[in-house]
Motif scaffolding. Structure first.
Motif, PDB file in Angstrom:
ATOM      1  N   GLU A 235     -32.774  -5.175 -90.118  1.00  0.00           N
ATOM      2  CA  GLU A 235     -32.708  -3.994 -88.898  1.00  0.00           C
ATOM      3  C   GLU A 235     -31.395  -3.567 -88.637  1.00  0.00           C
ATOM      4  O   GLU A 235     -31.126  -2.402 -88.502  1.00  0.00           O
ATOM      5  N   ALA A 236     -30.538  -4.690 -88.393  1.00  0.00           N
ATOM      6  CA  ALA A 236     -28.973  -4.271 -88.279  1.00  0.00           C
ATOM      7  C   ALA A 236     -28.351  -3.631 -89.385  1.00  0.00           C
ATOM      8  O   ALA A 236     -27.905  -2.700 -88.904  1.00  0.00           O
ATOM      9  N   LEU A 237     -28.741  -3.878 -90.642  1.00  0.00           N
ATOM     10  CA  LEU A 237     -28.021  -3.406 -91.971  1.00  0.00           C
ATOM     11  C   LEU A 237     -28.761  -1.759 -91.759  1.00  0.00           C
ATOM     12  O   LEU A 237     -28.030  -1.084 -92.492  1.00  0.00           O
ATOM     13  N   LYS A 238     -29.944  -1.755 -91.725  1.00  0.00           N
ATOM     14  CA  LYS A 238     -30.526  -0.704 -91.758  1.00  0.00           C
ATOM     15  C   LYS A 238     -29.845   0.516 -90.738  1.00  0.00           C
ATOM     16  O   LYS A 238     -29.317   1.462 -91.219  1.00  0.00           O
ATOM     17  N   ASN A 239     -29.810   0.093 -89.598  1.00  0.00           N
ATOM     18  CA  ASN A 239     -29.284   1.096 -88.567  1.00  0.00           C
ATOM     19  C   ASN A 239     -27.759   1.698 -88.668  1.00  0.00           C
ATOM     20  O   ASN A 239     -27.248   2.505 -88.667  1.00  0.00           O
ATOM     21  N   TYR A 240     -26.990   0.377 -89.139  1.00  0.00           N
ATOM     22  CA  TYR A 240     -25.708   0.531 -89.558  1.00  0.00           C
ATOM     23  C   TYR A 240     -25.378   1.302 -90.798  1.00  0.00           C
ATOM     24  O   TYR A 240     -24.571   2.412 -90.699  1.00  0.00           O
ATOM     25  N   GLY A 241     -26.207   1.261 -91.819  1.00  0.00           N
ATOM     26  CA  GLY A 241     -26.264   2.076 -93.008  1.00  0.00           C
ATOM     27  C   GLY A 241     -26.365   3.579 -92.672  1.00  0.00           C
ATOM     28  O   GLY A 241     -25.873   4.454 -93.086  1.00  0.00           O
ATOM     29  N   GLU A 242     -27.641   3.673 -91.934  1.00  0.00           N
ATOM     30  CA  GLU A 242     -27.863   5.094 -91.675  1.00  0.00           C
ATOM     31  C   GLU A 242     -26.796   5.798 -90.756  1.00  0.00           C
ATOM     32  O   GLU A 242     -26.488   6.899 -90.936  1.00  0.00           O
ATOM     33  N   GLN A 243     -26.101   5.097 -89.893  1.00  0.00           N
ATOM     34  CA  GLN A 243     -24.892   5.673 -89.084  1.00  0.00           C
ATOM     35  C   GLN A 243     -23.807   5.996 -89.879  1.00  0.00           C
ATOM     36  O   GLN A 243     -22.993   6.850 -89.617  1.00  0.00           O
ATOM     37  N   MET A 244     -23.485   5.031 -91.010  1.00  0.00           N
ATOM     38  CA  MET A 244     -22.607   5.449 -91.848  1.00  0.00           C
ATOM     39  C   MET A 244     -22.611   6.426 -92.710  1.00  0.00           C
ATOM     40  O   MET A 244     -21.787   7.333 -92.919  1.00  0.00           O
ATOM     41  N   GLU A 245     -23.938   6.715 -92.900  1.00  0.00           N
ATOM     42  CA  GLU A 245     -24.256   7.904 -93.850  1.00  0.00           C
ATOM     43  C   GLU A 245     -24.243   9.106 -93.151  1.00  0.00           C
ATOM     44  O   GLU A 245     -23.702  10.250 -93.562  1.00  0.00           O
ATOM     45  N   LEU A 246     -24.375   9.128 -91.762  1.00  0.00           N
ATOM     46  CA  LEU A 246     -24.060  10.558 -90.929  1.00  0.00           C
ATOM     47  C   LEU A 246     -22.698  10.661 -90.992  1.00  0.00           C
ATOM     48  O   LEU A 246     -22.055  11.804 -90.673  1.00  0.00           O
ATOM     49  N   LEU A 247     -21.952   9.487 -90.553  1.00  0.00           N
ATOM     50  CA  LEU A 247     -20.223   9.808 -90.746  1.00  0.00           C
ATOM     51  C   LEU A 247     -19.963  10.199 -91.919  1.00  0.00           C
ATOM     52  O   LEU A 247     -18.861  11.063 -91.981  1.00  0.00           O
ATOM     53  N   LYS A 248     -20.288   9.815 -92.981  1.00  0.00           N
ATOM     54  CA  LYS A 248     -19.776  10.369 -94.353  1.00  0.00           C
ATOM     55  C   LYS A 248     -20.199  11.968 -94.620  1.00  0.00           C
ATOM     56  O   LYS A 248     -19.518  12.680 -95.102  1.00  0.00           O
ATOM     57  N   ARG A 249     -21.383  12.127 -94.183  1.00  0.00           N
ATOM     58  CA  ARG A 249     -21.752  13.762 -94.177  1.00  0.00           C
ATOM     59  C   ARG A 249     -21.200  14.482 -93.331  1.00  0.00           C
ATOM     60  O   ARG A 249     -21.017  15.742 -93.420  1.00  0.00           O
ATOM     61  N   GLY A 250     -21.028  14.208 -92.189  1.00  0.00           N
ATOM     62  CA  GLY A 250     -20.377  14.929 -90.959  1.00  0.00           C
ATOM     63  C   GLY A 250     -21.838  15.434 -90.229  1.00  0.00           C
ATOM     64  O   GLY A 250     -22.696  15.420 -90.637  1.00  0.00           O
ATOM     65  N   PHE A 251     -21.518  15.912 -88.788  1.00  0.00           N
ATOM     66  CA  PHE A 251     -22.641  16.325 -88.295  1.00  0.00           C
ATOM     67  C   PHE A 251     -23.030  18.068 -88.049  1.00  0.00           C
ATOM     68  O   PHE A 251     -23.892  18.238 -87.505  1.00  0.00           O
ATOM     69  N   LYS A 252     -21.916  18.723 -88.359  1.00  0.00           N
ATOM     70  CA  LYS A 252     -22.251  20.225 -88.193  1.00  0.00           C
ATOM     71  C   LYS A 252     -22.151  20.875 -89.663  1.00  0.00           C
ATOM     72  O   LYS A 252     -21.440  20.471 -90.545  1.00  0.00           O
ATOM     73  N   LYS A 253     -23.194  21.634 -89.922  1.00  0.00           N
ATOM     74  CA  LYS A 253     -23.551  22.578 -90.967  1.00  0.00           C
ATOM     75  C   LYS A 253     -22.280  23.506 -90.997  1.00  0.00           C
ATOM     76  O   LYS A 253     -21.904  24.210 -89.920  1.00  0.00           O
ATOM     77  N   ILE A 254     -21.814  23.806 -92.227  1.00  0.00           N
ATOM     78  CA  ILE A 254     -20.836  24.834 -92.128  1.00  0.00           C
ATOM     79  C   ILE A 254     -21.124  26.063 -93.297  1.00  0.00           C
ATOM     80  O   ILE A 254     -21.664  25.432 -94.340  1.00  0.00           O
TER      81      ILE A 254
END
Length: 204
Positions: A185-204
């Motif tokens: 569970e810990a690795l899944k949550n962390y991996g998902e958050q790191m993917e969000l950081l890599k992609r960024g939050f705002k569409k350009i």
């Protein structure tokens, strides 16, 4: 920090005292911990204890600092192993930090630390990876990072990225030990958050 006399002890005696202290700080948080229990377990006198440490807080933060240094060393090794990819290095380091989660004493030690967090505790956990005024600590990390894959302009933004990722990592560590997440569970949550950081939050 320990007094000089602590480092004059044999490694075996140092390790015994450290292990006994960790058992006590795993049993209860710092403010409830008893020097009497530590010295009884270690087989030393109270006078001897004060020859090695000023007080139990010094011993406690020494333990935390040792853990922090191991994490820092692992992070630098992970950067080298991943050719400077900071995201993969943090993921590897996160796995390293929670790999002993199944060890009950280890688990209780960090749960007590996180549940009774204060500013000094947080700084001890993180100061071997990043502190604004410790260029000697930050420079080796920056030199190892592959900045060509990062959407940044200059070293200041790079420092901000490190602070953001460390904050996310630290929050996930707290969740592991306080909410008793499984390793998966810990690795899944962390991996998902790191993917969000890599992609960024705002569409350009």
């Amino acid at each position: 920090m320990p007094k000089k006399t602590f480092f004059h002890l044999s490694k075996e005696k140092q390790d015994t005292l450290i292990q006994c202290a960790k058992r006590e700080f795993s049993r209860v948080p710092l403010h409830e911990a008893s020097i009497a229990n530590i010295i009884k377990d270690a087989g030393i006198s109270r006078g001897s204890f004060y020859q090695y440490f000023e007080e139990k807080e010094d011993l406690y933060y020494y333990l935390l600092n040792q853990s922090s240094q191991k994490n820092s060393d692992r992070f630098i090794a992970a950067l080298k192993e991943n050719n400077g990819d900071v995201f993969e290095a943090f993921i590897d380091s996160f796995q390293f930090m929670i790999q002993n989660h199944t060890n009950q004493e280890h688990k209780n030690f960090f749960r007590n630390a996180f549940l009774n967090m204060n500013y000094k505790t947080e700084k001890t956990f993180t100061n071997n990876i990043y502190e604004e005024n410790r260029e000697n600590q930050l420079l080796p990390i920056i030199e190892l990072m592959n900045t060509e894959t990062l959407n940044i302009q200059g070293e200041r933004e790079l420092q901000h990225i490190l602070k953001i990722i460390i904050a996310v990592t630290f929050d996930n560590l707290i969740q592991v030990f306080v909410k008793d997440l499984t390793y998966e569970e810990a690795l899944k949550n962390y991996g998902e958050q790191m993917e969000l950081l890599k992609r960024g939050f705002k569409k350009i």
